[in-house]
Design a protein around this motif. Structure first.
Motif, PDB file in Angstrom:
ATOM      1  N   ASN A 196      30.761  17.308  47.580  1.00  0.00           N
ATOM      2  CA  ASN A 196      31.481  17.666  48.826  1.00  0.00           C
ATOM      3  C   ASN A 196      31.745  16.406  49.649  1.00  0.00           C
ATOM      4  N   ARG A 197      32.270  15.403  48.999  1.00  0.00           N
ATOM      5  CA  ARG A 197      32.538  14.135  49.676  1.00  0.00           C
ATOM      6  C   ARG A 197      33.584  13.334  48.890  1.00  0.00           C
ATOM      7  N   ILE A 198      33.965  12.221  49.493  1.00  0.00           N
ATOM      8  CA  ILE A 198      34.946  11.315  48.895  1.00  0.00           C
ATOM      9  C   ILE A 198      34.247   9.996  48.605  1.00  0.00           C
ATOM     10  N   ALA A 199      34.467   9.466  47.417  1.00  0.00           N
ATOM     11  CA  ALA A 199      33.931   8.152  47.069  1.00  0.00           C
ATOM     12  C   ALA A 199      35.094   7.248  46.712  1.00  0.00           C
ATOM     13  N   GLY A 200      35.039   6.009  47.139  1.00  0.00           N
ATOM     14  CA  GLY A 200      36.107   5.057  46.878  1.00  0.00           C
ATOM     15  C   GLY A 200      36.603   4.536  48.222  1.00  0.00           C
ATOM     16  N   PRO A 201      37.777   3.781  48.287  1.00  0.00           N
ATOM     17  CA  PRO A 201      38.524   3.446  47.077  1.00  0.00           C
ATOM     18  C   PRO A 201      37.875   2.333  46.263  1.00  0.00           C
TER      19      PRO A 201
END
Length: 532
Positions: free
Chosen positions: A516-521
């Motif tokens: 439930n999250r964003i990793a990157g860029p």
């Protein structure tokens, strides 16, 4: 012969009537299309202006709360032996926590800096600054003073937000000030741009231009509060928002512009900020004008064919009416047959094309289509020296969802998530595809890290907003997604598969960090002289 002449006159009347009717229908449709396009564009620009207003309003409220908190602590610090040193540490903590604030100061009644988030400002006197003089002339403990843009002692074009420090009897005893970071405002303004011709700007309520994205030479500090300008008309009307069309004073361009006054009532701001979102009128109606030329050209071609054709037809019918009638009937029958066959072949071709490139369950592009477009966009972005971003999206705990609700419910969930991702606002070149199982990929040509991050965040929110129940998810009561984000400037020595691998690795990081999250860029390639 009299009957035949009457028939010929009837044919001419019918032809002219049909051409006149068709021309009228085309003209009315084009006018309606233009009006609808203008209405939609006005609404869209107004919406983007409201988005900026909402974002800036939250930043202003957060900064105001910080200033009030600092002001309330000033008497305590003044009583302490090393109180101002502690105050400076607190100011640094506030600026570190608020990206939109560049520096914070506490000034005494003479304008001397008692505490500062930046040590270089300690001891300086800013009594001649406009933001100090404003409070000195009209002291009000409840007012949030918004100073006109100015060049700071550190050489930054900025705006200060100020709260007055009252003395024991409510008199002016100094002030606390926060210098807003123009770079953070540029990020906010840039986030709503959806067309290359579009620019966004923000001005002080007195008319001085603060920032514009993309940057235009000579704009910072330009006074747009001139008689008859969009800004002056907006302020004179007293409306919170409006949309105007005409020549923009600041740039000399003919544009449609939405303006919105940023002045949350709870803050008691002495001056508002005004945001503007504008598009070039030529660009707005470019496709419509091409459509006018296409339809006008087809109508003219029809006219050039129909009028001489009828004349020739009537001449030939005078010589051999029966033979020509039979030939005409045969020709029309053959044409109808060919058109039917052609329509059938076209429909079959379109069906086969759809089956080849569309995922049968979700209705979005399939893996084959994605692989093809990834290579195409990689080559194009390399030629044009543009960034290429990729989002790898995975539905969190989808196996547990299937185990809990069954595979049919899992299919329904996949279709709902795919529809949500597909219907999210985007651009024509963007491509959503099902990569396999519960994984999707989103290809974003000409999109840098900030744009991809904003897109990923909007997709996460959109999926969560579906509120699909998922009682076995460790992330919450409903279905969520994890997104791995990778950005590349395609260059020699790197391939599209490197970008795909980077997005997959980022997705793995997002899932390892709790989902439930964003990793990157993650940057996988650099173009010559550029960076991700």
């Amino acid at each position: 012969m009299l009957v035949r002449k009457s028939q010929f006159r009837t044919e001419w009347a019918l032809l002219l009537g049909c051409l006149l009717t068709l021309g009228s229908v085309i003209a009315i449709a084009l006018v309606d299309e233009r009006q609808g396009l203008e209405i939609r564009e006005r609404e869209r620009l107004a919406t983007q202006a409201r988005v900026i207003n909402d974002n800036l309003g939250r930043q202003l409220e957060a900064t105001s709360r910080a200033l009030t908190s600092i002001r309330d602590d000033v008497p305590f610090w003044l009583r302490q032996k090393d109180g101002m040193a502690e105050a400076s540490r607190q100011l640094r903590a506030f600026t570190d926590a608020m990206p939109g604030v560049r520096s914070m100061l506490i000034l005494d009644a003479q304008g001397t800096v008692l505490a500062a988030s930046r040590p270089v400002l300690m001891g300086q006197n800013f009594s001649q600054r406009d933001y100090f003089q404003q409070v000195l002339r009209q002291p009000d403990v409840d007012t949030l003073y918004v100073a006109p843009p100015f060049t700071t002692s550190l050489g930054i074009w900025a705006i200060n937000l100020v709260r007055m420090i009252p003395g024991p009897k409510g008199e002016f005893a100094g002030l606390v000030s926060a210098t807003l970071d123009p770079d953070e405002f540029k990020i906010v303004l840039d986030s709503v741009r959806y067309a290359p011709d579009m620019w966004t700007a923000m001005a002080h309520g007195d008319g001085l231009q603060f920032v514009m994205v993309p940057e235009h030479a000579g704009q910072p500090g330009k006074n747009v509060a001139r008689p008859g300008t969009f800004f002056s008309r907006h302020m004179a009307e007293g409306q919170v928002s409006d949309v105007m069309t005409g020549t923009v004073y600041a740039t000399g361009e003919y544009r449609m512009m939405a303006q919105h006054t940023v002045q949350p009532a709870a803050l008691h701001m002495n001056k508002p900020l005004v945001v503007a979102v504008a598009r070039d009128m030529e660009a707005i109606f470019a496709e419509w004008r091409r459509d006018v030329w296409r339809q006008g050209g087809l109508f003219l071609l029809l006219l050039l064919i129909a009028v001489p054709g009828l004349h020739l037809l009537q001449r030939r019918r005078r010589a051999a009416a029966q033979a020509e009638q039979a030939a005409a009937l045969a020709l029309r029958a053959k044409n109808a047959e060919l058109e039917a066959v052609n329509a059938q072949l076209t429909a079959q071709s379109e069906l086969l094309q759809s089956l080849a490139f569309v995922d049968g369950l979700t209705g979005v592009a399939n893996r084959r289509r994605f692989d093809e477009m990834l290579e195409v966009e990689w080559r194009r972005c390399r030629r044009e020296s543009q960034p290429l971003s990729l989002l790898m999206i995975d539905i969190d705990y989808f196996k547990a969802f299937n185990d809990c609700y069954g595979h049919q419910a899992g299919d329904v969930c996949l279709r709902a998530v795919a529809t949500c991702l597909r219907e999210a606002p985007g651009r024509a070149p963007d491509l959503l595809a099902r990569y396999g199982g519960e994984e999707f990929v989103y290809l974003l040509p000409e999109t840098d890290g900030a744009g991809a991050q904003a897109k990923a965040a909007s997709l996460c929110r959109a999926v969560t907003a579906l509120a699909i129940p998922h009682e076995r998810s460790a992330c919450g009561p409903c279905v969520t997604v994890s997104i791995g984000l990778a950005v590349a400037w395609p260059g020699t020595g790197f391939s599209a598969q490197d970008l795909l691998a980077a997005a997959d690795a980022a997705l793995y990081s997002a899932k390892s960090a709790g989902r439930n999250r964003i990793a990157g860029p993650s940057a996988v390639a650099l173009s010559e002289g550029g960076s991700v």
